[in-house]
Design a protein around this motif. Structure first.
Motif, PDB file in Angstrom:
ATOM      1  N   UNK A 138     -24.974  12.920  28.695  1.00  0.00           N
ATOM      2  CA  UNK A 138     -25.870  11.854  28.380  1.00  0.00           C
ATOM      3  C   UNK A 138     -26.466  11.546  29.865  1.00  0.00           C
ATOM      4  N   UNK A 139     -27.153  10.416  29.977  1.00  0.00           N
ATOM      5  CA  UNK A 139     -27.412  10.158  31.373  1.00  0.00           C
ATOM      6  C   UNK A 139     -26.583   9.765  32.429  1.00  0.00           C
ATOM      7  N   UNK A 140     -25.298   9.651  31.722  1.00  0.00           N
ATOM      8  CA  UNK A 140     -24.109   9.141  32.601  1.00  0.00           C
ATOM      9  C   UNK A 140     -23.509  10.457  33.444  1.00  0.00           C
ATOM     10  N   UNK A 141     -23.717  11.763  32.666  1.00  0.00           N
ATOM     11  CA  UNK A 141     -23.156  12.886  33.282  1.00  0.00           C
ATOM     12  C   UNK A 141     -24.213  14.030  33.684  1.00  0.00           C
ATOM     13  N   UNK A 142     -24.150  15.040  33.314  1.00  0.00           N
ATOM     14  CA  UNK A 142     -24.905  16.122  33.647  1.00  0.00           C
ATOM     15  C   UNK A 142     -26.505  16.183  33.502  1.00  0.00           C
ATOM     16  N   UNK A 143     -26.986  15.250  33.893  1.00  0.00           N
ATOM     17  CA  UNK A 143     -28.491  15.016  33.774  1.00  0.00           C
ATOM     18  C   UNK A 143     -29.032  14.477  35.006  1.00  0.00           C
ATOM     19  N   UNK A 144     -30.493  14.547  35.328  1.00  0.00           N
ATOM     20  CA  UNK A 144     -30.917  14.132  36.569  1.00  0.00           C
ATOM     21  C   UNK A 144     -32.216  13.541  36.140  1.00  0.00           C
ATOM     22  N   UNK A 145     -32.605  12.259  36.201  1.00  0.00           N
ATOM     23  CA  UNK A 145     -34.083  11.680  35.581  1.00  0.00           C
ATOM     24  C   UNK A 145     -35.102  12.379  36.387  1.00  0.00           C
ATOM     25  N   UNK A 146     -34.816  12.338  37.884  1.00  0.00           N
ATOM     26  CA  UNK A 146     -36.057  12.859  38.617  1.00  0.00           C
ATOM     27  C   UNK A 146     -36.269  14.436  38.156  1.00  0.00           C
ATOM     28  N   UNK A 147     -35.359  14.930  37.811  1.00  0.00           N
ATOM     29  CA  UNK A 147     -35.698  16.624  37.252  1.00  0.00           C
ATOM     30  C   UNK A 147     -36.368  16.578  35.947  1.00  0.00           C
ATOM     31  N   UNK A 151     -23.473  11.734  43.768  1.00  0.00           N
ATOM     32  CA  UNK A 151     -22.056  11.190  43.722  1.00  0.00           C
ATOM     33  C   UNK A 151     -21.109  12.405  43.156  1.00  0.00           C
ATOM     34  N   UNK A 152     -19.734  12.221  43.825  1.00  0.00           N
ATOM     35  CA  UNK A 152     -18.855  12.954  43.460  1.00  0.00           C
ATOM     36  C   UNK A 152     -18.294  12.909  42.075  1.00  0.00           C
ATOM     37  N   UNK A 153     -18.198  11.829  41.543  1.00  0.00           N
ATOM     38  CA  UNK A 153     -17.680  11.455  40.283  1.00  0.00           C
ATOM     39  C   UNK A 153     -18.470  12.256  39.185  1.00  0.00           C
ATOM     40  N   UNK A 154     -19.999  12.327  38.989  1.00  0.00           N
ATOM     41  CA  UNK A 154     -20.591  13.266  38.407  1.00  0.00           C
ATOM     42  C   UNK A 154     -20.213  14.717  38.296  1.00  0.00           C
ATOM     43  N   UNK A 155     -20.062  15.245  39.650  1.00  0.00           N
ATOM     44  CA  UNK A 155     -19.828  16.589  39.982  1.00  0.00           C
ATOM     45  C   UNK A 155     -18.335  17.009  39.400  1.00  0.00           C
ATOM     46  N   UNK A 156     -17.350  16.056  39.248  1.00  0.00           N
ATOM     47  CA  UNK A 156     -16.255  16.161  38.821  1.00  0.00           C
ATOM     48  C   UNK A 156     -16.220  16.355  37.321  1.00  0.00           C
ATOM     49  N   UNK A 157     -17.229  16.303  36.522  1.00  0.00           N
ATOM     50  CA  UNK A 157     -17.196  16.552  35.159  1.00  0.00           C
ATOM     51  C   UNK A 157     -17.178  18.197  34.758  1.00  0.00           C
ATOM     52  N   UNK A 158     -16.388  18.436  33.637  1.00  0.00           N
ATOM     53  CA  UNK A 158     -16.091  19.826  33.479  1.00  0.00           C
ATOM     54  C   UNK A 158     -16.787  20.155  32.225  1.00  0.00           C
ATOM     55  N   UNK A 159     -17.141  21.490  32.124  1.00  0.00           N
ATOM     56  CA  UNK A 159     -17.874  21.944  31.089  1.00  0.00           C
ATOM     57  C   UNK A 159     -17.502  23.585  30.902  1.00  0.00           C
ATOM     58  N   UNK A 160     -18.378  24.079  29.598  1.00  0.00           N
ATOM     59  CA  UNK A 160     -17.972  25.569  29.642  1.00  0.00           C
ATOM     60  C   UNK A 160     -19.280  26.294  29.269  1.00  0.00           C
ATOM     61  N   UNK A 161     -19.536  27.187  30.085  1.00  0.00           N
ATOM     62  CA  UNK A 161     -20.882  28.052  29.819  1.00  0.00           C
ATOM     63  C   UNK A 161     -20.608  29.304  29.122  1.00  0.00           C
ATOM     64  N   UNK A 162     -21.504  29.527  28.256  1.00  0.00           N
ATOM     65  CA  UNK A 162     -21.246  30.775  27.335  1.00  0.00           C
ATOM     66  C   UNK A 162     -22.611  31.771  27.755  1.00  0.00           C
ATOM     67  N   UNK A 163     -22.448  32.712  28.235  1.00  0.00           N
ATOM     68  CA  UNK A 163     -23.265  33.770  28.554  1.00  0.00           C
ATOM     69  C   UNK A 163     -23.471  34.688  27.481  1.00  0.00           C
ATOM     70  N   UNK A 164     -24.468  35.073  26.954  1.00  0.00           N
ATOM     71  CA  UNK A 164     -24.941  35.826  25.868  1.00  0.00           C
ATOM     72  C   UNK A 164     -25.995  36.917  26.020  1.00  0.00           C
ATOM     73  N   UNK A 165     -26.029  37.985  25.866  1.00  0.00           N
ATOM     74  CA  UNK A 165     -26.876  38.964  25.887  1.00  0.00           C
ATOM     75  C   UNK A 165     -26.784  40.122  24.708  1.00  0.00           C
ATOM     76  N   UNK A 166     -28.244  40.398  24.627  1.00  0.00           N
ATOM     77  CA  UNK A 166     -28.235  41.634  23.459  1.00  0.00           C
ATOM     78  C   UNK A 166     -28.430  42.861  24.391  1.00  0.00           C
ATOM     79  N   UNK A 167     -27.985  44.056  23.853  1.00  0.00           N
ATOM     80  CA  UNK A 167     -28.297  45.325  24.476  1.00  0.00           C
ATOM     81  C   UNK A 167     -29.632  45.939  24.524  1.00  0.00           C
ATOM     82  N   UNK A 168     -29.419  46.792  25.522  1.00  0.00           N
ATOM     83  CA  UNK A 168     -31.084  47.482  25.543  1.00  0.00           C
ATOM     84  C   UNK A 168     -31.256  48.214  24.393  1.00  0.00           C
ATOM     85  N   UNK A 169     -30.124  48.957  23.297  1.00  0.00           N
ATOM     86  CA  UNK A 169     -30.550  49.584  22.321  1.00  0.00           C
ATOM     87  C   UNK A 169     -31.215  48.503  21.260  1.00  0.00           C
TER      88      UNK A 169
END
Length: 535
Positions: free
Chosen positions: A245-254, A148-166
């Motif tokens: 929650x199950x209302x948002x960005x989750x998928x029970x089949x997954x 459904x499109x409504x679930x895909x209209x939910x917004x979030x923030x993704x935080x990318x994190x890395x430690x250096x080779x050193x």
């Protein structure tokens, strides 16, 4: 008398080891980037269904301004840098340029969508006419049909994190390993496993979706005991993040996939299996028959990115390279934290203090002992998350760990004792007090749930019997005015105009380079042999 457990002793020893000059130097180069999603809305608060503004450039090829599921759903991306302050000002610059070029439209400041009377009106993102663009659009069509499109209209923030080779070189020496990409990947996965064990804490601290517009629930059956405020806002008294929650960005089949984070080989194998295993549920939609596409494939996952996970181990991909192939070939280079709601109390959806705490959280996850996860433990992790997103501010809340129940307050008290040690370490490395201040700020939320974003939102709604759509529109208007008053710092207006122009030219080049039909393009993408070993 030493009352520390073996795990706590390991954590303490690792913190002490990291006070060496080599570790401190490396810790200064932790990098992070942010991906912030936000719906474009009309001045009165309804969803904007206009095309992606041309002045923003081509969503297909722009480095920092693109779209997600919908043409209406903007995504702002910052590059990896060591300074969280720079990341925050980069986001402000991107927001400023976007708002200046949206024709008076505003940016919705909440994770759960604004009022949408008919989800059929949510426009799919458009990326041009190239094969790559059509693939992105068909993938989104598949998401629409599947969830459904409504679930895909939910917004979030993704935080990318890395430690250096050193860092990883010193870490390998300290832990008695030989520095290699395999070692780095294995240690990133150790961090990921502990993140899965503890990520229930983040919706408590940063969950900002305890309420939603009644239009989101139209036609959706639910057993959740919603209460009502205003004219049509549904809420749960102790909820923190209905988005998670199950209302948002989750998928029970997954959930049945049992994605394994113990080794890269098993992680990629599980993902690939889901991409090539037919789904009875999704078999009804066309996937190329007679030239008709309602999805990319009839399998459990169309592509790997369809997996809804609270964290992803990542490696940047080359053009048309599958994410699992990139991981197998070059290993893990960063992790993507995916549980953050848009922070409605920040004009850019996240604050520097949040990023500083997340640095503490992720480094702590690495320094804790991290045994392999069993399928049973993964189920417990999901159950803990489910409890917190629905009941996180309940003073009687109990979670489960090590075979027994534990009070939320008792577990968080233990964790924050460790977070304070990590924060002191990062402060020492960066000659600051920012990390300790960030930890103290989050601890205040643990002591007083009313200070959490979800608590603050509900207090505001209930005090004035206000709908969340009114609350969101008021914030959107305020932030548009604030951002208009900002001066560009990391970028200039000319920088963004150049990026927009270059992205449009790049999209045209992609379209001109196509040399096969879309059907052949899709066939070749899925038929390409999978990478089988890291180089």
């Amino acid at each position: 008398m030493n009352t520390l457990t073996s795990s706590e002793q390991t954590f303490t020893r690792r913190v002490e080891a990291m006070e060496s000059p080599a570790f401190l130097d490396a810790l200064r180069d932790i990098k992070h980037g942010v991906e912030r999603e936000g719906l474009r809305i009309e001045p009165a608060g309804a969803l904007a269904v206009t095309q992606h503004p041309e002045a923003l450039g081509a969503a297909l090829t722009h480095d920092c301004i693109t779209t997600d599921f919908s043409e209406s759903l903007l995504e702002f991306i910052t590059p990896p840098v060591a300074s969280s302050e720079i990341t925050e000002t980069q986001l402000k610059d991107i927001h400023k340029f976007a708002l200046e070029n949206m024709g008076g439209e505003l940016l919705w400041p909440l994770s759960m969508p604004c009022f949408i009377d008919d989800e059929a009106r949510i426009p799919l993102a458009y990326y041009g006419e190239s094969n790559v663009a059509q693939m992105k659009r068909v993938y989104r069509m598949g998401l629409k049909n599947r969830y459904g499109s409504m679930m895909q209209a939910i917004s979030g923030v993704h935080f990318n994190f890395s430690l250096p080779d050193s860092f990883w070189k010193v870490w390998a020496d300290y832990t008695g390993q030989t520095y290699s990409q395999d070692q780095v990947s294995a240690d990133y996965l150790a961090m990921v496993r502990n993140y899965r064990r503890l990520c229930w804490l983040l919706p408590y601290l940063y969950g900002a979706s305890p309420a939603l517009c009644h239009s989101f629930m139209k036609g959706k059956p639910t057993n959740l005991p919603f209460k009502k405020v205003g004219k049509g806002t549904l809420y749960m008294p102790y909820a923190t993040s209905l988005r998670m929650s199950d209302l948002g960005y989750t998928n029970s089949e997954q959930s049945a996939l049992q994605i394994c984070y113990n080794q890269i080989a098993t992680y990629t194998e599980k993902l690939r299996s889901a991409m090539y295993t037919p789904s009875e549920r999704f078999g009804q939609y066309a996937a190329g028959e007679g030239g008709h596409y309602q999805q990319l494939s009839k399998n459990i996952l169309q592509i790997e990115n369809e997996l809804y996970s609270p964290i992803r181990p990542k490696q940047p991909t080359s053009s048309m390279e599958k994410p699992t192939d990139a991981l197998v070939r070059r290993g893990v280079s960063y992790v993507e934290v995916r549980v953050l709601d848009v922070n409605p109390f920040s004009p850019v959806g996240i604050t520097k203090s949040q990023m500083d705490f997340l640095d503490v959280f992720m480094v702590s996850c690495l320094m804790m002992e991290s045994p392999d996860m069993t399928p049973e433990e993964l189920v417990v992790c999901r159950e803990n998350m489910d409890k917190v997103v629905l009941e996180g501010r309940n003073p009687e809340l109990k979670l489960h760990t090590n075979g027994s129940d534990i009070a939320f307050s008792a577990w968080t008290k233990k964790l924050f004792a460790q977070f304070r040690k990590t924060a002191e370490l990062l402060d020492k490395a960066n000659q600051s007090s920012d990390y300790s201040i960030a930890v103290n700020t989050e601890w205040e939320k643990v002591c007083d749930p009313a200070l959490t974003p979800s608590g603050r939102i509900l207090d505001a709604l209930l005090a004035e019997n206000k709908d969340n759509v009114v609350f969101g529109l008021e914030l959107a208007q305020r932030y548009a005015a604030e951002i208009n008053g900002y001066d560009y710092k990391q970028y200039s207006r000319e920088d963004f105009e150049r990026m927009a122009s270059e992205s449009i030219a790049a999209q045209k080049a992609v379209e001109a380079a196509d040399d096969k039909s879309f059907a052949d393009f899709i066939h070749d993408y899925f038929a390409e042999p999978m990478a089988t070993r890291a180089s």
